[in-house]
Design an enzyme around this catalytic site. Sequence first.
Site, PDB file in Angstrom:
ATOM      1  NE  ARG A 128     -29.045  25.453 134.950  1.00 30.81           N
ATOM      2  CZ  ARG A 128     -30.246  25.807 135.418  1.00 30.81           C
ATOM      3  NH1 ARG A 128     -31.323  25.558 134.681  1.00 30.81           N
ATOM      4  NH2 ARG A 128     -30.365  26.409 136.579  1.00 30.81           N
ATOM      5  CE  LYS A 181     -25.379  21.911 123.278  1.00 26.25           C
ATOM      6  NZ  LYS A 181     -24.161  22.181 122.481  1.00 26.25           N
ATOM      7  N   GLY A 182     -27.149  16.146 126.263  1.00 28.96           N
ATOM      8  CA  GLY A 182     -26.817  14.809 126.740  1.00 28.96           C
ATOM      9  C   GLY A 182     -25.332  14.643 126.987  1.00 28.96           C
ATOM     10  CD  GLU A 188     -25.671   7.079 124.410  1.00 30.57           C
ATOM     11  OE1 GLU A 188     -24.763   6.280 124.103  1.00 30.57           O
ATOM     12  OE2 GLU A 188     -26.800   6.713 124.777  1.00 30.57           O
ATOM     13  N   GLY A 198     -27.984   3.925 136.280  1.00 28.52           N
ATOM     14  CA  GLY A 198     -26.751   4.247 136.968  1.00 28.52           C
ATOM     15  C   GLY A 198     -26.240   5.670 136.863  1.00 28.52           C
TER      16      GLY A 198
END
Length: 704
Positions: A592, A665-666, A669, A471
């Site tokens: 970014r 970066k993530g 979460e 998603g």
Amino acid sequence: MTTNVIGKPLPRVDGRAKVTGAARYAADFNQGGQAHAVIVGATVGLGRVTGIETGPVEKMPGVVAVITHRNAPRLPYAPHKSYIDPATGERLHVLQDDHVRFYGQPVAIVVADTLDQAERAAAALRISYAAERPLVDPADPKAQPVVPEAGKQPDARLPADTARGSADSALADAPVKVDEIYEIARENHNPMEPHATVAAWNGNRLTLWSKSQFVVNEQAEIAAVFGLPPENVQVICPFIGGAFGTSLRTWPHVTLAAIAARQVGRPVKLVLTRKQMFFMTGHRPRTLQRMALGATADGKLTSIVHEGTGETSRYEEFMEALTSVTSFLYSTPNVRTRYRLLPLDIGTPNHMRGPGEASGVFALECAVDELSYKLGIDPIDLRRRNEPAIDEGENKPFSSRSLMKCHDLAAERFGWSRRVPEPRSMRDGRLLVGMGVASASYPAFHAPANARARLLPDGTAEVEVAASDMGPGTYTSMTQIAAETLGLPVERVRFSLGRSDYPPAPSHGGSWTMASVGSAIRAACLAVQQEAAKRPQDGRPIEATASAQRDPDVAARFSMHSFGAVFAEVAVDPDVGTIRLRRAMGAYGIGRVVNPRLARSQCIGGMIGGMGMALMERTVLDPRDGRPVNAHMADYLLPVNLDIPQLEAHFVEETDPHVNALGVKGLGEIALVGMAPAIANAVFHATGKRVRSLPIRIEDVLTV
């Protein structure tokens, strides 16, 4: 030619397929002549199966087979553990013995020509048990904590114990301190799409159309269970209707679908019910935490003690990063963390969005808020006074850190300066109004990944990776990376995922898909360009496969994390205790941003998940048998449209050349991580009542 599509808020390339119904999810892959399977779960929480009356059920209309531990094949269950599986213990061997380890454990599977026939037969199956009373409450004195085996290792990623300085003595000597217990209820993921698998055998080859966030691991797991070469198992999952971590592991229903299909010699479809998803596919573990902070009168932290305990099953040790953020989020010379597990008669917990960090940060950020009131220091100012120059837990610099930039940006846009500091001091008519803030952090993970790129004679390109999309917009963001790298318009790039025979990729979780898979796609596109430069254009496709991984030397030199700041405003009715989130805002430093539209969508989704964690979600087990008493959408409360207020997400400018070639970066979460403590802190500001357990309920804030 440069297309400059990275950084553009492009709409989803798969949007039309989803809104027109062309997107096919696991249960949509109906096969010719397929049968339907329904799982029968144990109605006791501990014990043994003593009798199963299969005869009457086998004679019911349409019933093809009733499979139990008495007639199921003995499967080899060869050793297999991915990093997503608990390092200690052994996964459930389904229908291999008469033991019942938790309520709802599969004890039989009924296969029939139609779903209605299978459901009727499953309901009619009579099973007797020698039952024992299970232990399901972490607060029960009989529950004894254990040191997780994997946490004892010297190089453990999640160590059971850490220490620097002398945290306990510094805490005892601190002029100002907070020392409290925080509790978080068990939660279930409840994605829109239930778990489903369609299994079909062709000789000794198995195809699984299965909901999975990790198709190559599902391939490897099922191959190990059945003793097959991995190449004999194909897993297909082009779309996922939400997961939040529940589909990271390969749960027993996948094995059951394959058993049933082989037993009856037909393809078999198996879809879990909503109720079954409350005990068959993991959950966020219930946690108990002690958080103690010591500080000087001017707000400098002198000590942090963080002791956390999480529930696990008796047959596996599920660990999560409950105490990991504590060592680096704020500067202090003395820190001690301890992590323990409580083995219970339950199914093994699982990673749920923001696993570990979301729970641990709740305790830490609520304690920091409590300390700010004791000191009479603005909560943001207190955090600024304890901003570290380096990661003091690992004694190395951050690759980039923009925590205070996030606080400054969000505070200004949120209007934090209008907050009156004293609790119960702000009102809207008769309603009590409160503002709360919390920091957030999540590791900037990276895993090795592979991708294949293909240039076609018509000037289009194809890119393939065995990744998933539950998603967040993987199809779109990866198409953008490929298009920019190849210098093609987005509409001339076709990106495919969700097949285990594509180049392998890591799990679609942990906020590392963009960093890992995106970097591999970039590498594959560069490789195919180099290949094209070597070859004349002869009308044949040009193909290249490449991999990408983080430079281990760079990883050893820097501490890599995303950071964020979350602000929340609540209104509390002082007469009846109802709590309503009125607005929330997050600011994030994630390197970014590939697609701002998708990024904001991820943040809003994470905020809503954090809202549920703070105010609604709680799975309650009957202590007599471990049955989830609210395993349905009437009593397991989730935020719905009417609950969701104005939510905003902003991103600070951040350049990080160390995390990966894309500088990303993530995000998925971290957007949940700080939401629950921000809401809890806002509830205190509104009411003057400090609630240290989640979810916060009406009775928690009513004045006695």
